[in-house]
Motif scaffolding. Structure first.
Motif, PDB file in Angstrom:
ATOM      1  N   HIS A   1       0.976  -1.137   0.051  1.00 28.81           N
ATOM      2  CA  HIS A   1       0.118  -0.014   0.074  1.00 28.81           C
ATOM      3  C   HIS A   1       0.956   1.174  -0.054  1.00 28.81           C
ATOM      4  CE1 HIS A   1      -3.017  -3.034   1.215  1.00 28.81           C
ATOM      5  NE2 HIS A   1      -2.315  -3.257   2.113  1.00 28.81           N
ATOM      6  N   SER A   2       0.558   2.206  -1.033  1.00 30.18           N
ATOM      7  CA  SER A   2       1.266   3.469  -0.735  1.00 30.18           C
ATOM      8  C   SER A   2       0.453   4.674  -0.479  1.00 30.18           C
ATOM      9  CB  SER A   2       1.927   3.713  -2.304  1.00 30.18           C
ATOM     10  OG  SER A   2       2.901   2.814  -2.572  1.00 30.18           O
ATOM     11  N   LEU A   3       0.641   5.357   0.442  1.00 29.10           N
ATOM     12  CA  LEU A   3      -0.207   6.485   1.111  1.00 29.10           C
ATOM     13  C   LEU A   3       0.558   7.657   1.008  1.00 29.10           C
ATOM     14  CD1 LEU A   3      -0.570   3.865   3.307  1.00 29.10           C
ATOM     15  CD2 LEU A   3      -2.662   4.687   2.984  1.00 29.10           C
ATOM     16  N   GLY A   4      -0.280   8.881   0.835  1.00 29.62           N
ATOM     17  CA  GLY A   4       0.121  10.146   0.554  1.00 29.62           C
ATOM     18  C   GLY A   4       0.084  10.677   2.002  1.00 29.62           C
ATOM     19  N   ILE A   5       0.811  11.477   2.279  1.00 30.26           N
ATOM     20  CA  ILE A   5       0.695  12.251   3.593  1.00 30.26           C
ATOM     21  C   ILE A   5       0.586  13.689   3.553  1.00 30.26           C
ATOM     22  CG2 ILE A   5       1.821  12.680   6.048  1.00 30.26           C
ATOM     23  CD1 ILE A   5       1.020   9.899   5.481  1.00 30.26           C
ATOM     24  N   SER A   6      -0.492  14.339   3.984  1.00 27.96           N
ATOM     25  CA  SER A   6      -0.680  15.809   4.000  1.00 27.96           C
ATOM     26  C   SER A   6      -0.425  16.501   5.206  1.00 27.96           C
ATOM     27  CB  SER A   6      -2.169  16.019   3.297  1.00 27.96           C
ATOM     28  OG  SER A   6      -3.205  15.661   4.358  1.00 27.96           O
ATOM     29  N   ASP A   7      -0.604  17.816   4.988  1.00 29.27           N
ATOM     30  CA  ASP A   7      -0.370  18.574   6.359  1.00 29.27           C
ATOM     31  C   ASP A   7      -1.298  18.268   7.690  1.00 29.27           C
ATOM     32  OD1 ASP A   7       1.446  19.944   4.824  1.00 29.27           O
ATOM     33  OD2 ASP A   7       0.079  21.699   4.477  1.00 29.27           O
ATOM     34  N   ASN A   8      -2.546  17.657   6.994  1.00 27.41           N
ATOM     35  CA  ASN A   8      -3.436  17.413   8.411  1.00 27.41           C
ATOM     36  C   ASN A   8      -3.240  15.848   8.571  1.00 27.41           C
ATOM     37  OD1 ASN A   8      -4.776  17.041   5.798  1.00 27.41           O
ATOM     38  ND2 ASN A   8      -6.907  17.474   6.850  1.00 27.41           N
ATOM     39  N   VAL A   9      -2.800  14.941   7.848  1.00 28.15           N
ATOM     40  CA  VAL A   9      -2.718  13.639   8.126  1.00 28.15           C
ATOM     41  C   VAL A   9      -1.398  13.181   8.657  1.00 28.15           C
ATOM     42  CG1 VAL A   9      -3.142  11.309   6.844  1.00 28.15           C
ATOM     43  CG2 VAL A   9      -4.723  13.342   6.307  1.00 28.15           C
ATOM     44  N   THR A  10      -1.341  12.325   9.424  1.00 33.39           N
ATOM     45  CA  THR A  10      -0.114  11.762  10.038  1.00 33.39           C
ATOM     46  C   THR A  10      -0.256  10.351  10.132  1.00 33.39           C
ATOM     47  OG1 THR A  10       1.522  11.908  11.791  1.00 33.39           O
ATOM     48  CG2 THR A  10      -0.712  12.314  12.371  1.00 33.39           C
ATOM     49  N   TYR A  11       0.875   9.459  10.735  1.00 28.40           N
ATOM     50  CA  TYR A  11       0.553   8.037  10.871  1.00 28.40           C
ATOM     51  C   TYR A  11       1.241   7.785  12.050  1.00 28.40           C
ATOM     52  CZ  TYR A  11       5.142   7.596   8.758  1.00 28.40           C
ATOM     53  OH  TYR A  11       6.478   7.523   8.749  1.00 28.40           O
ATOM     54  N   PHE A  12       0.928   6.701  12.763  1.00 30.16           N
ATOM     55  CA  PHE A  12       1.787   6.022  13.973  1.00 30.16           C
ATOM     56  C   PHE A  12       1.563   4.612  13.528  1.00 30.16           C
ATOM     57  CE2 PHE A  12      -2.372   6.511  15.698  1.00 30.16           C
ATOM     58  CZ  PHE A  12      -2.653   5.445  16.254  1.00 30.16           C
ATOM     59  N   SER A  13       2.689   3.898  13.990  1.00 31.50           N
ATOM     60  CA  SER A  13       2.861   2.267  13.967  1.00 31.50           C
ATOM     61  C   SER A  13       2.995   1.887  15.574  1.00 31.50           C
ATOM     62  CB  SER A  13       3.945   1.926  13.387  1.00 31.50           C
ATOM     63  OG  SER A  13       4.139   0.620  13.385  1.00 31.50           O
ATOM     64  N   GLU A  14       2.079   0.710  15.603  1.00 27.68           N
ATOM     65  CA  GLU A  14       2.105   0.117  16.997  1.00 27.68           C
ATOM     66  C   GLU A  14       2.433  -1.284  16.965  1.00 27.68           C
ATOM     67  OE1 GLU A  14      -1.361  -0.716  20.263  1.00 27.68           O
ATOM     68  OE2 GLU A  14      -1.956   0.178  18.594  1.00 27.68           O
ATOM     69  N   GLN A  15       3.519  -1.741  17.639  1.00 26.43           N
ATOM     70  CA  GLN A  15       3.752  -3.032  17.805  1.00 26.43           C
ATOM     71  C   GLN A  15       2.750  -3.968  18.626  1.00 26.43           C
ATOM     72  OE1 GLN A  15       8.113  -3.969  18.291  1.00 26.43           O
ATOM     73  NE2 GLN A  15       7.315  -5.853  19.635  1.00 26.43           N
ATOM     74  N   LEU A  16       2.016  -4.871  17.861  1.00 24.92           N
ATOM     75  CA  LEU A  16       0.925  -5.620  18.719  1.00 24.92           C
ATOM     76  C   LEU A  16       1.477  -6.831  19.301  1.00 24.92           C
ATOM     77  CD1 LEU A  16      -1.685  -5.318  15.939  1.00 24.92           C
ATOM     78  CD2 LEU A  16      -1.507  -3.964  17.905  1.00 24.92           C
ATOM     79  N   THR A  17       2.582  -7.149  18.866  1.00 23.48           N
ATOM     80  CA  THR A  17       3.060  -8.737  19.801  1.00 23.48           C
ATOM     81  C   THR A  17       4.683  -8.197  20.166  1.00 23.48           C
ATOM     82  OG1 THR A  17       3.933  -9.500  17.652  1.00 23.48           O
ATOM     83  CG2 THR A  17       1.627 -10.183  18.334  1.00 23.48           C
ATOM     84  N   SER A  18       4.906  -8.975  21.435  1.00 18.82           N
ATOM     85  CA  SER A  18       6.231  -8.620  21.901  1.00 18.82           C
ATOM     86  C   SER A  18       7.196  -9.775  21.154  1.00 18.82           C
ATOM     87  CB  SER A  18       6.430  -8.835  23.421  1.00 18.82           C
ATOM     88  OG  SER A  18       5.915 -10.329  23.754  1.00 18.82           O
ATOM     89  N   LYS A  19       8.613  -9.454  21.271  1.00 18.35           N
ATOM     90  CA  LYS A  19       9.646 -10.317  20.602  1.00 18.35           C
ATOM     91  C   LYS A  19      10.851 -10.180  21.645  1.00 18.35           C
ATOM     92  CE  LYS A  19      11.722 -12.298  16.990  1.00 18.35           C
ATOM     93  NZ  LYS A  19      11.229 -13.399  16.304  1.00 18.35           N
ATOM     94  N   GLY A  20      11.503 -11.322  21.920  1.00 17.10           N
ATOM     95  CA  GLY A  20      12.373 -11.527  22.652  1.00 17.10           C
ATOM     96  C   GLY A  20      13.611 -11.133  21.580  1.00 17.10           C
ATOM     97  N   VAL A  21      14.285  -9.995  21.815  1.00 13.50           N
ATOM     98  CA  VAL A  21      15.461  -9.342  21.131  1.00 13.50           C
ATOM     99  C   VAL A  21      16.734  -9.355  21.987  1.00 13.50           C
ATOM    100  CG1 VAL A  21      14.115  -8.636  19.088  1.00 13.50           C
ATOM    101  CG2 VAL A  21      14.989  -7.052  21.016  1.00 13.50           C
ATOM    102  N   SER A  22      18.014  -9.436  21.338  1.00 12.60           N
ATOM    103  CA  SER A  22      19.175  -9.093  22.257  1.00 12.60           C
ATOM    104  C   SER A  22      19.601  -7.640  22.353  1.00 12.60           C
ATOM    105  CB  SER A  22      20.194  -9.867  21.597  1.00 12.60           C
ATOM    106  OG  SER A  22      21.469  -9.534  22.168  1.00 12.60           O
ATOM    107  N   ALA A  23      20.080  -7.270  23.250  1.00 12.74           N
ATOM    108  CA  ALA A  23      20.338  -5.728  23.243  1.00 12.74           C
ATOM    109  C   ALA A  23      21.954  -5.719  23.087  1.00 12.74           C
ATOM    110  CB  ALA A  23      19.836  -5.128  24.820  1.00 12.74           C
ATOM    111  N   TYR A  24      22.339  -6.936  22.910  1.00 13.49           N
ATOM    112  CA  TYR A  24      23.716  -6.822  22.702  1.00 13.49           C
ATOM    113  C   TYR A  24      24.221  -7.376  21.182  1.00 13.49           C
ATOM    114  CZ  TYR A  24      23.544  -6.480  27.539  1.00 13.49           C
ATOM    115  OH  TYR A  24      23.092  -5.950  28.858  1.00 13.49           O
ATOM    116  N   HIS A  25      23.442  -7.804  20.568  1.00 14.66           N
ATOM    117  CA  HIS A  25      23.872  -8.664  19.362  1.00 14.66           C
ATOM    118  C   HIS A  25      22.970  -8.389  18.173  1.00 14.66           C
ATOM    119  CE1 HIS A  25      25.858 -11.223  22.236  1.00 14.66           C
ATOM    120  NE2 HIS A  25      26.827 -11.171  21.489  1.00 14.66           N
ATOM    121  N   TYR A  26      23.445  -8.050  16.978  1.00 13.29           N
ATOM    122  CA  TYR A  26      22.589  -7.526  15.880  1.00 13.29           C
ATOM    123  C   TYR A  26      22.312  -9.160  15.171  1.00 13.29           C
ATOM    124  CZ  TYR A  26      23.582  -2.702  16.241  1.00 13.29           C
ATOM    125  OH  TYR A  26      23.655  -1.396  16.608  1.00 13.29           O
TER     126      TYR A  26
END
Length: 128
Positions: free
Chosen positions: A85-110
């Motif tokens: 989906h490609s969406l255009g953003i205007s002066d009065n339209v904004t977006y946000f992303s919410e992560q719905l599930t958690s994920k165990g990730v390392s804080a030390y390794h990529y």
């Protein structure tokens, strides 16, 4: 006494920097997981004037702010099927992303994944 205070201050500063680095690595790893369709997200496009949601996209989705005015959202719908989906953003339209599930990730390794199909191109040959 001044040397002790300086040493304590230095240790505190280093520990704060260490925490910030851990958070940055964890954040990068979460983004990586989401961009590889491992996490569920809700991406909402919001009209700031009317206060209404214009569009909500949920699922294993990756998004890319292509420019200040355009956002591409790619979602995995099944094993090998995707929707974009490609969406255009205007002066009065904004977006946000919410992560719905958690994920165990390392804080030390990529995490790095090599995908041969992206290194070796798929060539379409058209003969006339």
């Amino acid at each position: 006494m001044k040397i002790k205070m300086l040493a304590i201050g230095l240790i505190c500063a280093v520990s704060v920097v260490g925490c910030a680095r851990d958070a940055a690595v964890a954040s990068k790893n979460l983004s990586y997981a989401a961009d590889n369709f491992e996490l569920d997200r809700r991406i909402v496009f919001y009209n700031g004037i009317t206060g209404e949601y214009i569009l909500t996209i949920e699922g294993k989705c990756s998004f890319d702010a292509v420019s200040e005015r355009k956002v591409d959202v790619t979602c995995k719908t099944s094993g090998s099927e995707y929707k974009k989906h490609s969406l255009g953003i205007s002066d009065n339209v904004t977006y946000f992303s919410e992560q719905l599930t958690s994920k165990g990730v390392s804080a030390y390794h990529y995490k790095v994944a090599f995908k041969p199909q992206s290194i070796i191109p798929d060539i379409d040959l058209k003969v006339q």
